[in-house]
Scaffold this motif. Structure first.
Motif, PDB file in Angstrom:
ATOM      1  N   HIS A  14       0.861  -1.175   0.000  1.00  0.00           N
ATOM      2  CA  HIS A  14       0.000   0.000   0.000  1.00  0.00           C
ATOM      3  C   HIS A  14       0.898   1.226   0.000  1.00  0.00           C
ATOM      4  CE1 HIS A  14      -3.076   2.933   1.071  1.00  0.00           C
ATOM      5  NE2 HIS A  14      -3.984   2.003   0.782  1.00  0.00           N
ATOM      6  N   PRO A  15       0.750   2.148  -0.957  1.00  0.00           N
ATOM      7  CA  PRO A  15       1.689   3.281  -1.076  1.00  0.00           C
ATOM      8  C   PRO A  15       1.764   4.135   0.177  1.00  0.00           C
ATOM      9  CG  PRO A  15       0.366   3.063  -3.053  1.00  0.00           C
ATOM     10  CD  PRO A  15      -0.226   2.126  -2.058  1.00  0.00           C
ATOM     11  N   ILE A  16       0.622   4.424   0.829  1.00  0.00           N
ATOM     12  CA  ILE A  16       0.660   5.272   2.024  1.00  0.00           C
ATOM     13  C   ILE A  16       1.370   4.561   3.164  1.00  0.00           C
ATOM     14  CG2 ILE A  16      -0.783   6.437   3.735  1.00  0.00           C
ATOM     15  CD1 ILE A  16      -2.823   6.946   1.596  1.00  0.00           C
ATOM     16  N   GLN A  17       1.122   3.277   3.321  1.00  0.00           N
ATOM     17  CA  GLN A  17       1.799   2.521   4.370  1.00  0.00           C
ATOM     18  C   GLN A  17       3.294   2.411   4.091  1.00  0.00           C
ATOM     19  OE1 GLN A  17       0.882  -1.658   4.660  1.00  0.00           O
ATOM     20  NE2 GLN A  17       1.073  -1.650   6.897  1.00  0.00           N
ATOM     21  N   ALA A  18       3.673   2.238   2.798  1.00  0.00           N
ATOM     22  CA  ALA A  18       5.087   2.125   2.461  1.00  0.00           C
ATOM     23  C   ALA A  18       5.841   3.410   2.746  1.00  0.00           C
ATOM     24  CB  ALA A  18       5.248   1.748   0.992  1.00  0.00           C
ATOM     25  N   GLY A  19       5.165   4.567   2.766  1.00  0.00           N
ATOM     26  CA  GLY A  19       5.825   5.831   3.077  1.00  0.00           C
ATOM     27  C   GLY A  19       5.934   6.107   4.550  1.00  0.00           C
ATOM     28  N   SER A  20       5.459   5.183   5.400  1.00  0.00           N
ATOM     29  CA  SER A  20       5.489   5.384   6.846  1.00  0.00           C
ATOM     30  C   SER A  20       6.566   4.525   7.470  1.00  0.00           C
ATOM     31  CB  SER A  20       4.125   5.024   7.450  1.00  0.00           C
ATOM     32  OG  SER A  20       4.187   5.054   8.859  1.00  0.00           O
ATOM     33  N   ASP A  30       4.470  12.855   0.819  1.00  0.00           N
ATOM     34  CA  ASP A  30       5.138  13.558  -0.283  1.00  0.00           C
ATOM     35  C   ASP A  30       4.344  13.311  -1.565  1.00  0.00           C
ATOM     36  OD1 ASP A  30       5.938  11.045  -1.366  1.00  0.00           O
ATOM     37  OD2 ASP A  30       7.746  11.069  -0.149  1.00  0.00           O
ATOM     38  N   SER A  31       4.704  14.026  -2.598  1.00  0.00           N
ATOM     39  CA  SER A  31       3.956  13.965  -3.858  1.00  0.00           C
ATOM     40  C   SER A  31       4.120  12.614  -4.545  1.00  0.00           C
ATOM     41  CB  SER A  31       4.414  15.086  -4.797  1.00  0.00           C
ATOM     42  OG  SER A  31       5.811  14.981  -5.051  1.00  0.00           O
ATOM     43  N   ALA A  32       5.283  11.974  -4.373  1.00  0.00           N
ATOM     44  CA  ALA A  32       5.493  10.671  -5.012  1.00  0.00           C
ATOM     45  C   ALA A  32       4.566   9.614  -4.401  1.00  0.00           C
ATOM     46  CB  ALA A  32       6.953  10.246  -4.864  1.00  0.00           C
ATOM     47  N   VAL A  33       4.404   9.643  -3.081  1.00  0.00           N
ATOM     48  CA  VAL A  33       3.473   8.701  -2.439  1.00  0.00           C
ATOM     49  C   VAL A  33       2.047   8.978  -2.903  1.00  0.00           C
ATOM     50  CG1 VAL A  33       2.518   7.975  -0.222  1.00  0.00           C
ATOM     51  CG2 VAL A  33       4.964   8.353  -0.448  1.00  0.00           C
ATOM     52  N   TYR A  34       1.692  10.254  -3.036  1.00  0.00           N
ATOM     53  CA  TYR A  34       0.359  10.592  -3.505  1.00  0.00           C
ATOM     54  C   TYR A  34       0.147  10.099  -4.941  1.00  0.00           C
ATOM     55  CZ  TYR A  34      -3.759  13.406  -4.559  1.00  0.00           C
ATOM     56  OH  TYR A  34      -5.015  13.822  -4.928  1.00  0.00           O
ATOM     57  N   ARG A  35       1.172  10.227  -5.799  1.00  0.00           N
ATOM     58  CA  ARG A  35       1.061   9.733  -7.175  1.00  0.00           C
ATOM     59  C   ARG A  35       0.906   8.203  -7.209  1.00  0.00           C
ATOM     60  NH1 ARG A  35       5.431  11.627  -8.730  1.00  0.00           N
ATOM     61  NH2 ARG A  35       6.769   9.801  -8.984  1.00  0.00           N
ATOM     62  N   ALA A  36       1.672   7.514  -6.365  1.00  0.00           N
ATOM     63  CA  ALA A  36       1.539   6.064  -6.299  1.00  0.00           C
ATOM     64  C   ALA A  36       0.178   5.639  -5.767  1.00  0.00           C
ATOM     65  CB  ALA A  36       2.643   5.492  -5.406  1.00  0.00           C
ATOM     66  N   TRP A  37      -0.356   6.426  -4.818  1.00  0.00           N
ATOM     67  CA  TRP A  37      -1.684   6.117  -4.267  1.00  0.00           C
ATOM     68  C   TRP A  37      -2.759   6.293  -5.336  1.00  0.00           C
ATOM     69  CZ3 TRP A  37      -5.282   9.757  -1.308  1.00  0.00           C
ATOM     70  CH2 TRP A  37      -6.359   9.044  -0.782  1.00  0.00           C
ATOM     71  N   LEU A  38      -2.634   7.336  -6.165  1.00  0.00           N
ATOM     72  CA  LEU A  38      -3.590   7.532  -7.259  1.00  0.00           C
ATOM     73  C   LEU A  38      -3.522   6.385  -8.262  1.00  0.00           C
ATOM     74  CD1 LEU A  38      -3.279  11.370  -7.984  1.00  0.00           C
ATOM     75  CD2 LEU A  38      -5.109  10.174  -6.767  1.00  0.00           C
ATOM     76  N   CYS A  39      -2.319   5.964  -8.600  1.00  0.00           N
ATOM     77  CA  CYS A  39      -2.165   4.831  -9.534  1.00  0.00           C
ATOM     78  C   CYS A  39      -2.769   3.554  -8.959  1.00  0.00           C
ATOM     79  CB  CYS A  39      -0.692   4.625  -9.863  1.00  0.00           C
ATOM     80  SG  CYS A  39       0.060   5.946 -10.826  1.00  0.00           S
ATOM     81  N   TRP A 149       1.371  -4.198  -5.875  1.00  0.00           N
ATOM     82  CA  TRP A 149       2.701  -3.614  -6.085  1.00  0.00           C
ATOM     83  C   TRP A 149       2.649  -2.432  -7.041  1.00  0.00           C
ATOM     84  CZ3 TRP A 149       7.365  -3.422  -4.101  1.00  0.00           C
ATOM     85  CH2 TRP A 149       8.434  -2.992  -4.896  1.00  0.00           C
ATOM     86  N   ILE A 150       3.379  -1.343  -6.672  1.00  0.00           N
ATOM     87  CA  ILE A 150       3.556  -0.159  -7.505  1.00  0.00           C
ATOM     88  C   ILE A 150       5.056   0.057  -7.657  1.00  0.00           C
ATOM     89  CG2 ILE A 150       3.152   2.318  -7.734  1.00  0.00           C
ATOM     90  CD1 ILE A 150       0.647   0.715  -8.053  1.00  0.00           C
ATOM     91  N   PRO A 151       5.588   0.174  -8.886  1.00  0.00           N
ATOM     92  CA  PRO A 151       7.046   0.303  -9.060  1.00  0.00           C
ATOM     93  C   PRO A 151       7.562   1.670  -8.629  1.00  0.00           C
ATOM     94  CG  PRO A 151       5.935   0.480 -11.160  1.00  0.00           C
ATOM     95  CD  PRO A 151       4.876   0.120 -10.171  1.00  0.00           C
ATOM     96  N   ARG A 152       8.886   1.759  -8.596  1.00  0.00           N
ATOM     97  CA  ARG A 152       9.530   2.980  -8.124  1.00  0.00           C
ATOM     98  C   ARG A 152       9.290   4.153  -9.073  1.00  0.00           C
ATOM     99  NH1 ARG A 152      11.314   4.451  -3.096  1.00  0.00           N
ATOM    100  NH2 ARG A 152      12.849   6.121  -3.282  1.00  0.00           N
ATOM    101  N   ARG A 153       9.202   3.893 -10.349  1.00  0.00           N
ATOM    102  CA  ARG A 153       9.036   4.990 -11.312  1.00  0.00           C
ATOM    103  C   ARG A 153       7.685   5.674 -11.179  1.00  0.00           C
ATOM    104  NH1 ARG A 153       8.345   0.286 -14.423  1.00  0.00           N
ATOM    105  NH2 ARG A 153       6.318   0.163 -15.481  1.00  0.00           N
ATOM    106  N   LEU A 154       6.718   5.021 -10.501  1.00  0.00           N
ATOM    107  CA  LEU A 154       5.407   5.616 -10.263  1.00  0.00           C
ATOM    108  C   LEU A 154       5.235   6.092  -8.836  1.00  0.00           C
ATOM    109  CD1 LEU A 154       3.144   3.108 -12.245  1.00  0.00           C
ATOM    110  CD2 LEU A 154       4.035   5.319 -12.998  1.00  0.00           C
ATOM    111  N   GLY A 155       6.333   6.140  -8.083  1.00  0.00           N
ATOM    112  CA  GLY A 155       6.281   6.639  -6.711  1.00  0.00           C
ATOM    113  C   GLY A 155       6.228   5.549  -5.665  1.00  0.00           C
TER     114      GLY A 155
END
Length: 369
Positions: A14-20, A30-39, A149-155
């Motif tokens: 989960h992108p938000i959890q991965a940023g914690s 940050d904006s990258a986590v938000y972009r990954a969350w949108l994806c 899974w969301i790759p690094r290039r998408l945040g």
């Protein structure tokens, strides 16, 4: 109270959890986590949509932080000491052809992949090993095996450097720390799995890669293959060792096991006698076939012609007998019909004569009167 050094790893992404740092954040920092969350929310990324993905993900290792000078041959030589490398793909830039610093290594078997995953830890203190003077990171193929899974290039992704300010936690290199407070309600609203309270791991423990779900048919095949391999190894061993092993096993059985009951001996005698009877029947049949004289193709053709002629004769006789019986039954039916008609005609004539005589008597009596 939180234990010092207690950590846990992410089973799903989960992108938000991965940023914690402790896996309890409910807002993107940050904006990258938000972009990954949108994806992730809009399902814009399909892990299986990459046309370059080849091989079995359960046998593939992800190798990162490679040197720009590392080639396929160097990486293959470094990873071949853990098992037989079936396929290796070093990711390169689509325009310049330079190495992107990560690769995918597929082994022949899943056991060899796990050996490389764990023995990479045993080479040094962390999960790093040296290839061309660079410390590499070895992990399983999360792109295909980790849900969400969301790759690094998408945040997304895991790891990162402090200088970039985009650290991602929950992976093998940077696990989650055990949290002090867990907001269960907020995590449930976002669909974030809560930390496994009371089941934390040590910092020096690594999570096992996911295993393939095996069916009952695969389990039976594996058991049969292992038994066949065991028998082959026993057969290849020294005959003297086999005799010693057999003698030792027989002595152990005599010492530990009680005497067999009379029922077991009777059953064994019955099964042996039945096998002997079947073997005798089969032997007699084979002897009878062997004793019969071998016929040539002309003899076979003559016997076939005779059998076909005999069959035609039997068919003709059967048809003639059936025809004769049919005519006989027909004649009997015609005779019965004629006799019935004759008897009915006689009855009618007799009744007519009797009626006529009665009428005559009545007329004469009337004339006399």
């Amino acid at each position: 109270m939180r234990k010092t050094g207690a950590v846990f790893y992410a089973d799903t992404y989960h992108p938000i959890q991965a940023g914690s740092i402790d896996g309890t954040d409910t807002l993107p920092h940050d904006s990258a986590v938000y972009r990954a969350w949108l994806c992730s929310s809009a399902a814009l990324y399909d892990p299986s949509g990459d046309p370059k993905l080849i091989g079995d993900p359960y046998r593939t290792l992800f190798v990162a932080r490679l040197s720009p000078l590392t080639t396929e041959n160097t990486l293959r030589q470094a990873m071949s000491k853990y098992g037989r490398v079936k396929n290796l793909r070093l990711v390169r830039h689509i325009v310049t052809g330079a190495s992107r610093g990560y690769a995918f290594v597929e082994y022949e078997t899943e056991r060899e992949m796990r050996r490389g995953y764990k023995q990479s830890v045993c080479l040094q203190e962390a999960h790093h090993s040296l290839v061309d003077d660079y410390e590499i990171i070895v992990d399983y193929n999360r792109q295909q095996l980790m849900p969400g899974w969301i790759p690094r290039r998408l945040g997304g992704g895991f790891g990162g450097k402090k200088e970039s300010g985009q650290l991602r936690f929950g992976g093998r290199e940077r696990p989650f720390r055990a949290p002090i407070r867990i907001p269960y309600d907020d995590l449930e609203k976002l669909g974030i799995p809560p930390p496994p309270e009371g089941q934390y791991m040590s910092r020096y423990q690594d999570p096992s890669p996911p295993r393939r779900k095996r069916s009952s048919v695969d389990g039976e095949k594996g058991t049969h293959r292992r038994s066949m391999d065991r028998e082959a190894n026993i057969r290849k061993s020294n005959p003297a060792d086999n005799d010693d092993r057999f003698h030792k096993r027989s002595m152990d059985e005599d010492y530990h096991s009680p005497r067999r009951s009379s029922n077991e001996s009777a059953q064994r005698h019955h099964s042996r006698s039945s096998r002997d009877r079947e073997g005798g029947t089969h032997r007699r049949s084979t002897d009878r076939e062997a004793s019969m004289p071998k016929s040539s193709p002309l003899d076979k053709e003559e016997s076939f012609r005779k059998s076909s002629m005999d069959q035609e004769d039997r068919t003709f006789k059967r048809s003639s007998i059936e025809t004769e019986e049919f005519h006989r039954s027909r004649r009997s039916v015609d005779t019965e019909e004629r006799s019935h008609k004759r008897s009915s005609r006689d009855r009618d004539e007799h009744s007519h004569k009797r009626h006529k005589s009665r009428h005559y008597e009545r007329s004469t009596s009337y004339d006399r009167s």
